[in-house]
Design an enzyme around this catalytic site. Structure first.
Site, PDB file in Angstrom:
ATOM      1  N   CYS A  58       0.867  -1.188   0.000  1.00 16.41           N
ATOM      2  CA  CYS A  58       0.000   0.000   0.000  1.00 16.41           C
ATOM      3  C   CYS A  58       0.899   1.232   0.000  1.00 16.41           C
ATOM      4  O   CYS A  58       1.712   1.407   0.912  1.00 16.41           O
ATOM      5  CB  CYS A  58      -0.904   0.019   1.220  1.00 16.41           C
ATOM      6  SG  CYS A  58      -1.872   1.540   1.317  1.00 16.41           S
ATOM      7  N   HIS A  71      -7.290  -0.096   0.755  1.00 16.47           N
ATOM      8  CA  HIS A  71      -6.973   0.982   1.700  1.00 16.47           C
ATOM      9  C   HIS A  71      -8.243   1.783   1.922  1.00 16.47           C
ATOM     10  O   HIS A  71      -8.843   2.300   0.976  1.00 16.47           O
ATOM     11  CB  HIS A  71      -5.861   1.880   1.152  1.00 16.47           C
ATOM     12  CG  HIS A  71      -5.473   2.944   2.129  1.00 16.47           C
ATOM     13  ND1 HIS A  71      -4.501   2.767   3.086  1.00 16.47           N
ATOM     14  CD2 HIS A  71      -5.981   4.189   2.335  1.00 16.47           C
ATOM     15  CE1 HIS A  71      -4.412   3.853   3.828  1.00 16.47           C
ATOM     16  NE2 HIS A  71      -5.288   4.736   3.395  1.00 16.47           N
ATOM     17  N   CYS A  72      -8.664   1.876   3.162  1.00 13.04           N
ATOM     18  CA  CYS A  72      -9.951   2.522   3.477  1.00 13.04           C
ATOM     19  C   CYS A  72      -9.709   3.973   3.900  1.00 13.04           C
ATOM     20  O   CYS A  72      -9.104   4.213   4.944  1.00 13.04           O
ATOM     21  CB  CYS A  72     -10.648   1.755   4.595  1.00 13.04           C
ATOM     22  SG  CYS A  72     -12.204   2.522   5.097  1.00 13.04           S
TER      23      CYS A  72
HETATM   24 ZN    ZN Z   1      -3.018   1.421   3.218  1.00 15.84          ZN
END
Ligand code: ZN
Ligand code: ZN
Length: 228
Positions: A58, A71-72
């Site tokens: 990420c 990824h929130c």
């Molecule tokens: Zn992330």
């Protein structure tokens, strides 16, 4: 980042420290099945480690995340192996809260039609009802999508990468059947599924695969812009 220990269960899950993942000196040479398009073992060029199956980097978290889902931005964190259950519980409890607020405010709104009250108060009542209805509706759609993924044994990233597999009616190569797919997210004990305890079994590095299916490893395209 590799070497940054994050042991909390609310964190998505990091690749363990040690030489094995850094240098690829695995005791079990078959620990990973997924390979790059070139046939090489998957390696993160940012963290300089070999990636376990279903692990992705990420760029926002600057870390490789085990069984990364997505990824929130709402919780400003990744959803991965260790916090997937808590992500589901957040959605479920938020839906229930919106339903509770929407249903219980209706009586007050009806009462406000018959009795005098400041305009501001009426506005706030309507705002409360409309906000809870809209948020609740969006959460239902969001939850339905993620439940569909969970039942098929897919993460959001795998759904995007293997969209053709889903639309053709086939499932993920990690699909163990609906019940075991649920236990892989919510934990092995059904009576604890809706409580924030009892995480799923396993280490997030290896994943059971169903018997009698092709174990052909998926090949990641050389230009996977976002996650590899
Ligand atoms: Zn992330
Ligand atoms: Zn990485």
């Amino acid at each position: 980042m590799f070497g940054h220990a994050r042991a909390s269960l609310t964190m998505p899950g990091d690749v363990p420290e040690g030489e094995a993942w850094r240098f690829g000196t695995f005791k079990d040479p078959n620990i990973t099945q997924e390979v790059k398009f070139s046939g090489e073992r998957r390696r993160c060029k940012h963290c300089l480690i070999y990636k376990p199956d279903r692990c992705h980097h990420c760029r926002i978290c600057k870390s490789c995340i085990l069984k990364m889902d997505h990824h929130c931005p709402w919780i400003m964190n990744c959803i991965g192996f260790r916090n997937h259950k808590y992500f589901f519980l957040l959605i479920i409890y938020s839906m229930l809260c919106c339903a509770f607020i929407g249903v219980t405010v209706i009586g007050t709104i009806l009462e406000s039609l018959e009795q005098e009250m400041p305009v501001c108060q009426r506005f706030l009542l309507l705002l409360c009802f409309s906000t809870s209805s809209i948020m609740g509706g969006l959460l239902v759609v969001f939850a339905a999508f993620h439940v569909m993924l969970m039942l098929r044994g897919l993460t959001t990233i795998e759904f995007c990468e293997k969209l053709s597999i889903v639309t053709s009616g086939k499932s993920s190569k990690y699909d163990m059947g609906a019940y075991r797919n649920i236990t892989a997210v919510f934990g092995p004990r059904p009576y604890l599924w809706f409580l924030p305890v009892d995480p799923p079994a396993g280490d997030g590095l290896r994943f059971a695969k169903p018997r009698g299916r092709s174990l052909a490893a998926p090949r990641y395209l050389p230009h996977d812009p976002e996650w590899t």
